[in-house]
Design an enzyme around this catalytic site. Structure first.
Site, PDB file in Angstrom:
ATOM      1  N   ASP A  91       0.861  -1.185   0.000  1.00  0.00           N
ATOM      2  CA  ASP A  91       0.000   0.000   0.000  1.00  0.00           C
ATOM      3  C   ASP A  91       0.897   1.233   0.000  1.00  0.00           C
ATOM      4  OD1 ASP A  91      -1.790   2.031   0.401  1.00  0.00           O
ATOM      5  OD2 ASP A  91      -2.584   1.273   2.289  1.00  0.00           O
TER       6      ASP A  91
ATOM      7  N   GLU B 278      -0.409  -0.657  -4.831  1.00  0.00           N
ATOM      8  CA  GLU B 278      -1.667   0.047  -4.545  1.00  0.00           C
ATOM      9  C   GLU B 278      -1.481   1.544  -4.339  1.00  0.00           C
ATOM     10  OE1 GLU B 278      -4.688   0.043  -0.726  1.00  0.00           O
ATOM     11  OE2 GLU B 278      -4.037  -1.874  -1.548  1.00  0.00           O
TER      12      GLU B 278
ATOM     13  N   HIS C 165     -11.971  -1.380   0.371  1.00  0.00           N
ATOM     14  CA  HIS C 165     -11.047  -0.897   1.391  1.00  0.00           C
ATOM     15  C   HIS C 165     -11.634  -1.211   2.769  1.00  0.00           C
ATOM     16  CE1 HIS C 165      -9.625   2.627   3.961  1.00  0.00           C
ATOM     17  NE2 HIS C 165      -8.503   1.975   3.682  1.00  0.00           N
TER      18      HIS C 165
ATOM     19  N   GLU D  24     -10.634  -6.923   2.326  1.00  0.00           N
ATOM     20  CA  GLU D  24      -9.511  -6.489   3.162  1.00  0.00           C
ATOM     21  C   GLU D  24      -9.890  -6.405   4.629  1.00  0.00           C
ATOM     22  OE1 GLU D  24      -6.409  -2.700   3.513  1.00  0.00           O
ATOM     23  OE2 GLU D  24      -8.397  -2.370   2.669  1.00  0.00           O
TER      24      GLU D  24
END
Length: 412
Positions: free
Chosen positions: A209, A235, A312, A334
């Site tokens: 991320d 990401e 998310h 997630e």
């Protein structure tokens, strides 16, 4: 049956009654500094937001109520009280598309994205919950599902040892450095990824991320340096509005899976990205995009393009779990690990009687937690939340800010 009221609330559970399971240490996000776009300045900018988590009650004429939630409550409460409630009160329970369209049109004069979308989300989620409760159905069934009986989960967080202990096999790490660190930042990130790959094994999924902390050139250099470690995706390398940058990444990194979308508000940025073929995985946040209805419209459009959507922090609340169970192109979800290592995941939720279980992210009572990296179908009716009505008090910024600071020391 009509909707008769929309109320904005704060959550005020009783104090913890027990210390809870001892933690082995503080969570990663209290010990690990994450790079961010705010690092451009010296010293880096501090993070400030207009309020914390708020809740919305949508009440039907027979007294049944549905519960939605969102963040940035100080602004959302004003938008809901002064605009959105007038768009939905008097409408039929279950008239989701009508209510949703009325809310968006009611906000045209001052803008639909950003904080407005977060306010719309709270009401929209409450309307879905209300519809489910009135009909006695789980939301995933009202939304056309279930399309699967179980959901694979990945964990986000740098407490990899704890993730392995509780059974995860898919891991996403936070970036330690942004583009300001230059080659030293790339070398440091490679070191982190190499150690993690060795720790989790060759067959486990590994992602990074980047949280908008890179530019185009730094992203290309980073991806090339990390290529030996078989990243499942990279990401949110760039700012959410940088479509030109993502087009350039698509040209220069044709082999790399690119994921983004958590900071998009409304479905329209996602539709544009899909039309331009610059994203491989969409990661909308159900409370930031505008709610269940808006996320569903984007998921259906993405499905026509053969693109998957993974919410998310979708495991952390029942809204995301129902959405993932219902949509055709959401095989992965997630879990943001903002809890303390050593404390069982089932112990960690808002209002937990356990002091050590109070540190969590968005999770309300009754939210199932993954077992060995897998979730079953979530409960109902509605979203199946188990928040006592007595915990919901009229919105008070002092209550929500205090509670948010307790939860958000994690800094997600």
């Amino acid at each position: 049956m009509k909707i008769v009221d929309i109320q904005v609330c704060s959550l005020q559970p009783p104090d913890p009654s027990e210390p809870g399971t001892p933690a082995t240490r503080e969570p990663w996000n209290r010990l690990f500094r994450q790079a961010s776009p705010r690092d451009r300045y010296d010293p880096p900018l501090e993070r400030h937001e207009p309020g914390g988590q708020y809740f919305v009650k949508a009440i039907a004429e027979d007294g049944t109520w549905g519960l939605g939630s969102g963040d940035t409550g100080n602004t959302a409460s004003v938008i809901i009280d002064e605009v959105l409630r007038h768009m939905v009160v008097g409408q039929e329970v279950g008239a989701i598309d009508t209510c949703n369209d009325r809310m968006w049109r009611g906000c045209l004069s001052f803008g639909q994205e950003g904080l407005t979308a977060r306010a719309v989300a709270g009401v929209d989620l409450a309307l879905w919950d209300l519809w489910g409760k009135v009909t006695g159905q789980p939301v995933y069934r009202l939304a056309g599902g279930p399309t699967r009986s179980s959901m694979d989960c990945y964990v986000t967080g740098n407490d990899v040892d704890w993730g392995l202990e509780v059974g995860f096999r898919k891991f996403k790490l936070a970036r330690p450095h942004g583009f300001e660190k230059g080659q030293a930042g790339i070398d440091g990130t490679v070191d982190l990824i190499a150690k993690t790959r060795e720790q989790i094994g060759e067959d486990a999924d590994l992602m990074l991320d980047c949280w908008m902390a890179y530019d185009v050139d730094y992203t290309v250099r980073m991806c090339e340096a990390l290529r030996p470690y078989r990243m499942r995706w990279m990401e949110e390398m760039l700012m959410p509005h940088d479509f030109a940058g993502y087009r350039e990444l698509r040209k220069r990194l044709p082999w790399q899976t690119l994921a983004t979308g958590e900071h998009w508000a409304t479905r329209h940025p996602g539709i544009r990205a899909l039309e331009e073929c610059i994203v491989d995985l969409i990661q909308a946040d159900i409370t930031w995009i505008g709610g269940f209805t808006e996320a569903m419209k984007l998921a259906h459009y993405a499905d026509t393009k053969g693109v998957q959507l993974a919410l998310h922090t979708g495991v952390n609340d029942l809204y995301g779990q129902h959405f993932t169970a219902a949509m055709p192109n959401t095989p992965l979800i997630e879990f943001y690990q903002g809890t303390r290592p050593g404390v069982p995941l089932d112990e960690c939720y808002l209002g937990s009687p356990s002091e050590s279980g109070r540190l969590c992210y968005r999770t309300t009572p009754g939210t199932p937690m993954p077992k060995d990296g897998v979730l079953g179908l979530p409960p109902g009716p509605g979203f199946g939340q188990q928040v006592p009505e007595a915990w919901l008090v009229p919105y008070d910024p002092r209550v929500v800010v205090s509670h948010w600071l307790h939860v958000q020391k994690s800094g997600n």
